[in-house]
Design a protein around this motif. Structure first.
Motif, PDB file in Angstrom:
ATOM      1  N   ASN A 188       0.846  -1.191   0.000  1.00 11.39           N
ATOM      2  CA  ASN A 188       0.000   0.000   0.000  1.00 11.39           C
ATOM      3  C   ASN A 188       0.878   1.236   0.000  1.00 11.39           C
ATOM      4  O   ASN A 188       2.100   1.155   0.129  1.00 11.39           O
ATOM      5  CB  ASN A 188      -0.960  -0.007   1.191  1.00 11.39           C
ATOM      6  N   SER A 189       0.253   2.385  -0.131  1.00 11.32           N
ATOM      7  CA  SER A 189       0.996   3.632  -0.293  1.00 11.32           C
ATOM      8  C   SER A 189       1.243   4.366   1.019  1.00 11.32           C
ATOM      9  O   SER A 189       1.721   5.509   1.002  1.00 11.32           O
ATOM     10  CB  SER A 189       0.231   4.565  -1.242  1.00 11.32           C
ATOM     11  N   SER A 190       0.941   3.758   2.161  1.00 16.30           N
ATOM     12  CA  SER A 190       1.082   4.456   3.448  1.00 16.30           C
ATOM     13  C   SER A 190       2.123   3.824   4.367  1.00 16.30           C
ATOM     14  O   SER A 190       2.702   4.516   5.204  1.00 16.30           O
ATOM     15  CB  SER A 190      -0.270   4.509   4.171  1.00 16.30           C
ATOM     16  N   GLU A 191       2.374   2.527   4.257  1.00 20.84           N
ATOM     17  CA  GLU A 191       3.325   1.869   5.143  1.00 20.84           C
ATOM     18  C   GLU A 191       4.762   2.129   4.702  1.00 20.84           C
ATOM     19  O   GLU A 191       5.072   2.059   3.521  1.00 20.84           O
ATOM     20  CB  GLU A 191       3.059   0.358   5.189  1.00 20.84           C
ATOM     21  N   LYS A 231       5.353   7.820  -5.515  1.00 23.94           N
ATOM     22  CA  LYS A 231       5.874   8.074  -4.176  1.00 23.94           C
ATOM     23  C   LYS A 231       6.298   6.746  -3.538  1.00 23.94           C
ATOM     24  O   LYS A 231       5.616   6.214  -2.660  1.00 23.94           O
ATOM     25  CB  LYS A 231       4.823   8.764  -3.306  1.00 23.94           C
ATOM     26  N   ARG A 233       8.097   3.898  -1.258  1.00 28.23           N
ATOM     27  CA  ARG A 233       8.548   3.815   0.125  1.00 28.23           C
ATOM     28  C   ARG A 233       9.513   2.655   0.285  1.00 28.23           C
ATOM     29  O   ARG A 233       9.672   1.835  -0.631  1.00 28.23           O
ATOM     30  CB  ARG A 233       7.343   3.672   1.059  1.00 28.23           C
ATOM     31  N   GLU A 278      -6.740  -0.334  -1.147  1.00 30.93           N
ATOM     32  CA  GLU A 278      -6.996   1.099  -1.085  1.00 30.93           C
ATOM     33  C   GLU A 278      -8.181   1.512  -1.956  1.00 30.93           C
ATOM     34  O   GLU A 278      -9.037   2.283  -1.520  1.00 30.93           O
ATOM     35  CB  GLU A 278      -5.744   1.869  -1.499  1.00 30.93           C
TER      36      GLU A 278
END
Length: 428
Positions: A188-191, A231, A233, A278
């Protein structure tokens, strides 16, 4: 690349000669249709101030260069008796009473295959007279893909390309991984933390995307990585490193096209419902075989949210149907007769029912009209939907990360060679 793989699979199955050539300074042959002026090159500006050059021919760097070269080559081939394919404009074919020749173009690289070697040599002479060519002889290395042909067939791999990637990212001495991704992992794009230098991640994903041209076993993993190039991570980079460790175990693995192959078209379609945590969009995965040769595969997120697993499977069927129809057009240009209807395997009985039954109005009235191309092709006799168990669904590995036993089964169905090639030193 699907056209290239289909081209090679047909040529090998029919025992055609396959040769490769290159056009010297291709873009310089283009003819300009409008007036183009250029600033004088260094060394001439002082001697001729306030003057410019009027170009009479195309040059590298011009926006028009590639299009003008393509138009020039197309016209030349058509004057030689070739017909341009409507399914793929880069494919040209020529049929005579005694021979057949197919020509595939990628900018200035050309693959030629045909039944008559004398006709191929005559074509080379004509092209050399018109443009000046480099004759590389039998197919060996093209577009970064290594081709090794034997009487049993042809093997396509990107071993050198893979080793270069491993060396660039420092994974030549890494411990190999059994699978390209962790079973059950959902990126996912938040962790995780944002990468300080995202360009490295983007470059890695770009290289891996090109590697999927001969490595269908990493298609799902690379598709997952490509969603986060904006973006990235550190968690995404770690997932990319696992793909590299998997490649470390078998850098020379690729796809094999047998010369003893019955050219029968069949497809496998699958979907993973609401797999994106998501957006809750589903994932489409399919693969298409020409006999025993895997020629087309894809993993792609669907553009809309599906209300049920049946709808997600039906959308996947629609994508596979379009691919099969396009391949039928392409194979017709290559003079391959395919027995219809084409078998399309799906492990969802309700999706098959939607494709074959018009009564399911309440359940399907919200589905876009273009998805019902499946029904149209069934009625026309182009394809036949067949049920298959989930355990035997070849496309399953294109929709989710599998455990080691399931991944080995998926790997075997793809026709990839068994075993691995350990890298003992930097020389491979």
């Amino acid at each position: 690349m699907t056209t290239i793989r289909t081209f090679l699979a047909v040529a090998v199955a029919n025992n055609w000669a396959i040769e490769q050539l290159d056009i010297n300074n291709a873009f310089l042959h283009g003819d300009l249709e409008e007036e183009v002026y250029m600033v004088l090159p260094p060394g001439f500006q002082n001697s001729k101030p306030n003057q410019v050059c009027k170009l009479m021919r195309s040059l590298y760097g011009l926006k028009q260069a590639s299009r003008q070269w393509n138009a020039k080559l197309t016209k030349a081939l058509q004057n030689m008796g070739f017909s341009q394919s409507s399914a793929d404009p880069s494919l040209f074919t020529k049929q005579t009473c005694s021979s057949f020749m197919a020509l595939l173009i990628y900018v200035d690289d050309i693959l030629v295959a045909g039944t008559d070697s004398i006709q191929i040599q005559a074509l080379k002479q004509l092209l050399d007279n018109a443009f000046k060519i480099k004759d590389f002889g039998n197919l060996n290395y093209f577009f970064g893909i290594e081709a090794f042909r034997t009487p049993k067939g042809i093997n396509l791999c990107q071993r050198k390309y893979t080793l270069d990637i491993l060396q660039e990212y420092g994974f030549l001495e890494a411990k190999p991984a059994p699978t390209p991704s962790v079973c059950g992992q959902k990126l996912n794009s938040s962790e995780g933390n944002l990468l300080e230098y995202p360009e490295d991640y983007r470059r890695l994903v770009g290289k891996l995307l090109y590697l999927t041209n001969t490595r269908p076993d990493i298609t799902y993993s690379v598709q997952q990585l490509s969603q986060f190039v904006d973006k990235p991570r550190d968690s995404h980079l770690m997932a990319g490193h696992m793909v590299l460790r998997y490649l470390k175990g078998s850098p020379g693995k690729g796809i094999f096209y047998s010369s003893n192959n019955y050219l029968r078209l069949q497809g496998f379609s699958d979907s993973d419902w609401a797999s994106c945590i998501e957006s809750r969009k589903s994932l489409t995965g399919y693969c298409v075989y020409l006999g025993d040769s895997l020629i087309s595969w894809k993993t792609k997120k669907q553009v809309t949210v599906s209300r049920s697993s049946s709808e997600a499977e039906y959308r996947a069927l629609a994508s596979t149907t379009c691919e099969l129809q396009w391949l039928l057009y392409l194979l017709a240009d290559l003079r391959v007769e395919i027995i219809k209807p084409v078998a399309l395997f799906c492990d969802c009985s309700s999706a098959i029912a939607i494709g074959e039954n018009h009564v399911f109005h309440e359940r399907t009235k919200h589905i876009e009209i273009d998805c019902h191309v499946v029904r149209q092709k069934i009625q026309e006799g182009v394809l036949k939907l067949l049920s298959i168990t989930s355990q035997n669904q070849t496309a399953d590995g294109f929709t989710k990360a599998l455990s080691k036993p399931l991944f080995d089964r998926f790997h075997a169905k793809l026709g990839l060679p068994k075993g691995s090639l350990e890298i003992k030193n930097n020389k491979g």
